[in-house]
Write a protein that holds these residues in place. Structure first.
Motif, PDB file in Angstrom:
ATOM      1  N   SER A   1       0.827  -1.212   0.000  1.00  0.00           N
ATOM      2  CA  SER A   1       0.000   0.000   0.000  1.00  0.00           C
ATOM      3  C   SER A   1       0.859   1.260   0.000  1.00  0.00           C
ATOM      4  CB  SER A   1      -0.913   0.024   1.221  1.00  0.00           C
ATOM      5  OG  SER A   1      -1.787  -1.077   1.201  1.00  0.00           O
ATOM      6  N   LEU A   2       1.995   1.204   0.691  1.00  0.00           N
ATOM      7  CA  LEU A   2       2.867   2.376   0.791  1.00  0.00           C
ATOM      8  C   LEU A   2       3.528   2.753  -0.533  1.00  0.00           C
ATOM      9  CD1 LEU A   2       4.661   1.798   4.207  1.00  0.00           C
ATOM     10  CD2 LEU A   2       3.046   3.626   3.627  1.00  0.00           C
ATOM     11  N   ARG A   3       3.531   1.854  -1.481  1.00  0.00           N
ATOM     12  CA  ARG A   3       4.178   2.137  -2.768  1.00  0.00           C
ATOM     13  C   ARG A   3       3.511   3.311  -3.488  1.00  0.00           C
ATOM     14  NH1 ARG A   3       8.124  -1.015  -4.038  1.00  0.00           N
ATOM     15  NH2 ARG A   3       8.077  -0.614  -6.274  1.00  0.00           N
ATOM     16  N   ALA A   4       2.260   3.610  -3.136  1.00  0.00           N
ATOM     17  CA  ALA A   4       1.532   4.706  -3.791  1.00  0.00           C
ATOM     18  C   ALA A   4       1.839   6.080  -3.182  1.00  0.00           C
ATOM     19  CB  ALA A   4       0.032   4.431  -3.708  1.00  0.00           C
ATOM     20  N   TYR A   5       2.660   6.104  -2.142  1.00  0.00           N
ATOM     21  CA  TYR A   5       2.912   7.362  -1.430  1.00  0.00           C
ATOM     22  C   TYR A   5       4.333   7.864  -1.643  1.00  0.00           C
ATOM     23  CZ  TYR A   5      -1.579   6.477   0.673  1.00  0.00           C
ATOM     24  OH  TYR A   5      -2.923   6.251   0.855  1.00  0.00           O
ATOM     25  N   ASN A   6       4.547   9.142  -1.288  1.00  0.00           N
ATOM     26  CA  ASN A   6       5.854   9.771  -1.480  1.00  0.00           C
ATOM     27  C   ASN A   6       6.835   9.395  -0.366  1.00  0.00           C
ATOM     28  OD1 ASN A   6       5.427  11.440   0.782  1.00  0.00           O
ATOM     29  ND2 ASN A   6       4.526  13.067  -0.459  1.00  0.00           N
ATOM     30  N   ALA A   7       8.033   9.908  -0.483  1.00  0.00           N
ATOM     31  CA  ALA A   7       9.130   9.582   0.437  1.00  0.00           C
ATOM     32  C   ALA A   7       8.826   9.944   1.883  1.00  0.00           C
ATOM     33  CB  ALA A   7      10.407  10.280  -0.020  1.00  0.00           C
ATOM     34  N   SER A   8       8.198  11.090   2.103  1.00  0.00           N
ATOM     35  CA  SER A   8       7.920  11.522   3.478  1.00  0.00           C
ATOM     36  C   SER A   8       6.904  10.605   4.155  1.00  0.00           C
ATOM     37  CB  SER A   8       7.409  12.962   3.492  1.00  0.00           C
ATOM     38  OG  SER A   8       8.444  13.831   3.098  1.00  0.00           O
ATOM     39  N   VAL A   9       5.848  10.258   3.436  1.00  0.00           N
ATOM     40  CA  VAL A   9       4.833   9.362   4.007  1.00  0.00           C
ATOM     41  C   VAL A   9       5.447   7.988   4.268  1.00  0.00           C
ATOM     42  CG1 VAL A   9       2.638   8.178   3.553  1.00  0.00           C
ATOM     43  CG2 VAL A   9       2.890  10.604   2.968  1.00  0.00           C
ATOM     44  N   TYR A  10       6.175   7.468   3.288  1.00  0.00           N
ATOM     45  CA  TYR A  10       6.820   6.164   3.459  1.00  0.00           C
ATOM     46  C   TYR A  10       7.727   6.174   4.684  1.00  0.00           C
ATOM     47  CZ  TYR A  10       9.739   2.099   2.795  1.00  0.00           C
ATOM     48  OH  TYR A  10      10.408   0.917   3.007  1.00  0.00           O
ATOM     49  N   THR A  11       8.552   7.200   4.801  1.00  0.00           N
ATOM     50  CA  THR A  11       9.490   7.288   5.927  1.00  0.00           C
ATOM     51  C   THR A  11       8.753   7.357   7.256  1.00  0.00           C
ATOM     52  OG1 THR A  11      11.136   8.366   4.530  1.00  0.00           O
ATOM     53  CG2 THR A  11      11.378   8.643   6.913  1.00  0.00           C
ATOM     54  N   GLN A  12       7.701   8.148   7.313  1.00  0.00           N
ATOM     55  CA  GLN A  12       6.956   8.266   8.571  1.00  0.00           C
ATOM     56  C   GLN A  12       6.350   6.928   8.989  1.00  0.00           C
ATOM     57  OE1 GLN A  12       3.879  11.270   8.602  1.00  0.00           O
ATOM     58  NE2 GLN A  12       3.912  11.350  10.839  1.00  0.00           N
ATOM     59  N   VAL A  13       5.751   6.216   8.049  1.00  0.00           N
ATOM     60  CA  VAL A  13       5.159   4.915   8.375  1.00  0.00           C
ATOM     61  C   VAL A  13       6.242   3.914   8.769  1.00  0.00           C
ATOM     62  CG1 VAL A  13       3.815   2.968   7.468  1.00  0.00           C
ATOM     63  CG2 VAL A  13       3.098   5.317   6.970  1.00  0.00           C
ATOM     64  N   ARG A  14       7.361   3.903   8.056  1.00  0.00           N
ATOM     65  CA  ARG A  14       8.459   2.988   8.402  1.00  0.00           C
ATOM     66  C   ARG A  14       8.973   3.265   9.812  1.00  0.00           C
ATOM     67  NH1 ARG A  14       9.554  -1.491   7.692  1.00  0.00           N
ATOM     68  NH2 ARG A  14      11.782  -1.310   7.582  1.00  0.00           N
ATOM     69  N   LEU A  15       9.067   4.528  10.195  1.00  0.00           N
ATOM     70  CA  LEU A  15       9.526   4.850  11.553  1.00  0.00           C
ATOM     71  C   LEU A  15       8.540   4.328  12.595  1.00  0.00           C
ATOM     72  CD1 LEU A  15      10.950   8.452  10.989  1.00  0.00           C
ATOM     73  CD2 LEU A  15      12.246   6.328  11.367  1.00  0.00           C
ATOM     74  N   VAL A  16       7.263   4.378  12.287  1.00  0.00           N
ATOM     75  CA  VAL A  16       6.257   3.820  13.197  1.00  0.00           C
ATOM     76  C   VAL A  16       6.398   2.299  13.243  1.00  0.00           C
ATOM     77  CG1 VAL A  16       3.776   3.477  13.556  1.00  0.00           C
ATOM     78  CG2 VAL A  16       4.644   5.741  12.913  1.00  0.00           C
TER      79      VAL A  16
ATOM     80  N   VAL B 299      17.127  -6.436   8.418  1.00  0.00           N
ATOM     81  CA  VAL B 299      17.552  -5.812   9.677  1.00  0.00           C
ATOM     82  C   VAL B 299      18.561  -4.680   9.449  1.00  0.00           C
ATOM     83  CG1 VAL B 299      18.723  -6.223  11.885  1.00  0.00           C
ATOM     84  CG2 VAL B 299      16.914  -7.778  11.122  1.00  0.00           C
ATOM     85  N   PRO B 300      19.580  -4.857   8.586  1.00  0.00           N
ATOM     86  CA  PRO B 300      20.479  -3.717   8.340  1.00  0.00           C
ATOM     87  C   PRO B 300      19.753  -2.503   7.728  1.00  0.00           C
ATOM     88  CG  PRO B 300      21.509  -5.751   7.612  1.00  0.00           C
ATOM     89  CD  PRO B 300      20.088  -6.087   7.964  1.00  0.00           C
ATOM     90  N   ILE B 301      18.824  -2.762   6.814  1.00  0.00           N
ATOM     91  CA  ILE B 301      18.062  -1.642   6.249  1.00  0.00           C
ATOM     92  C   ILE B 301      17.206  -0.996   7.335  1.00  0.00           C
ATOM     93  CG2 ILE B 301      16.226  -0.996   4.623  1.00  0.00           C
ATOM     94  CD1 ILE B 301      17.378  -3.100   2.684  1.00  0.00           C
ATOM     95  N   ASN B 302      16.598  -1.804   8.193  1.00  0.00           N
ATOM     96  CA  ASN B 302      15.821  -1.250   9.311  1.00  0.00           C
ATOM     97  C   ASN B 302      16.679  -0.309  10.153  1.00  0.00           C
ATOM     98  OD1 ASN B 302      13.679  -2.836   8.490  1.00  0.00           O
ATOM     99  ND2 ASN B 302      13.767  -4.229  10.231  1.00  0.00           N
ATOM    100  N   GLY B 303      17.899  -0.745  10.434  1.00  0.00           N
ATOM    101  CA  GLY B 303      18.808   0.085  11.230  1.00  0.00           C
ATOM    102  C   GLY B 303      19.106   1.416  10.556  1.00  0.00           C
ATOM    103  N   ASP B 304      19.325   1.375   9.241  1.00  0.00           N
ATOM    104  CA  ASP B 304      19.569   2.623   8.496  1.00  0.00           C
ATOM    105  C   ASP B 304      18.322   3.505   8.488  1.00  0.00           C
ATOM    106  OD1 ASP B 304      22.125   1.745   7.956  1.00  0.00           O
ATOM    107  OD2 ASP B 304      21.659   1.088   5.909  1.00  0.00           O
ATOM    108  N   GLN B 305      17.158   2.898   8.262  1.00  0.00           N
ATOM    109  CA  GLN B 305      15.926   3.675   8.166  1.00  0.00           C
ATOM    110  C   GLN B 305      15.527   4.303   9.497  1.00  0.00           C
ATOM    111  OE1 GLN B 305      13.204   0.783   6.448  1.00  0.00           O
ATOM    112  NE2 GLN B 305      13.519   1.634   4.389  1.00  0.00           N
TER     113      GLN B 305
END
Length: 175
Positions: free
Chosen positions: A34-49, A106-112
């Motif tokens: 679902s997140l593929r339809a959104y921009n970088a800021s929205v994606y980043t915010q959801v990933r942080l959650v 996990v490494p990508i999670n750490g970077d994100q």
């Protein structure tokens, strides 16, 4: 001869934790799609959650699934049960999930976790795609492992049921 209660508990725990993990990663897969339809800021915010607690849930379900499944695999191989190849294949699939998680996700999670919602990195979409591809691999492997463990448990249960029934002669009625 029926399995001991401890063996049945470990077998049931293997199926339970593999099923919980599979459901969890399947839910994340749907969210990520679902997140593929959104921009970088929205994606980043959801990933942080997501990163706030979902890694803990992954560990709390995958690690017990691996431990219980390796025990069931060992016991099935030792007993030369008909389900041993199913359980062994499920264990291998869970190892693929674990290795994929440790090597890629996990490494990508750490970077994100250090990303800023206001200024995500320029290559955020490439990183997202790499994470999501690895997540598809581990989701498919987790669902297949859960399916194999379920079939193995049902196969084992059928064997126990058949072994516990005495040979029955057909009922004849004399008139």
């Amino acid at each position: 001869m029926s399995e001991s209660m401890t063996v049945r508990l470990v077998r049931g725990s293997s199926v339970l934790f593999a099923g919980l993990f599979s459901g969890f990663v399947l839910g994340v897969l749907v969210l990520e799609h679902s997140l593929r339809a959104y921009n970088a800021s929205v994606y980043t915010q959801v990933r942080l959650v997501e990163l706030d607690s979902l890694d803990n849930l992954a560990s709390a379900t995958l690690i017990p699934a691996l431990v219980c499944t390796v025990i069931v695999a060992f016991l099935s191989i030792k007993a030369r049960g008909n389900d041993r190849w199913l359980v062994l294949a499920a264990f291998v699939l869970l190892v693929v999930v674990f290795v994929t998680s440790l090597a890629i996700n996990v490494p990508i999670n750490g970077d994100q976790a250090d990303w800023s919602v206001q200024t995500p990195p320029a290559d955020w979409a490439d990183i997202r795609d790499r994470w999501q591809l690895a997540h598809v691999v581990r989701t498919v492997c987790a669902v297949l492992a859960f399916t194999l463990l379920t079939v193995a448990a049902l196969t084992r249960r059928g064997q126990r049921g058949a072994a516990s029934e005495p040979d029955k002669k057909p009922l004849t009625i004399k008139a």
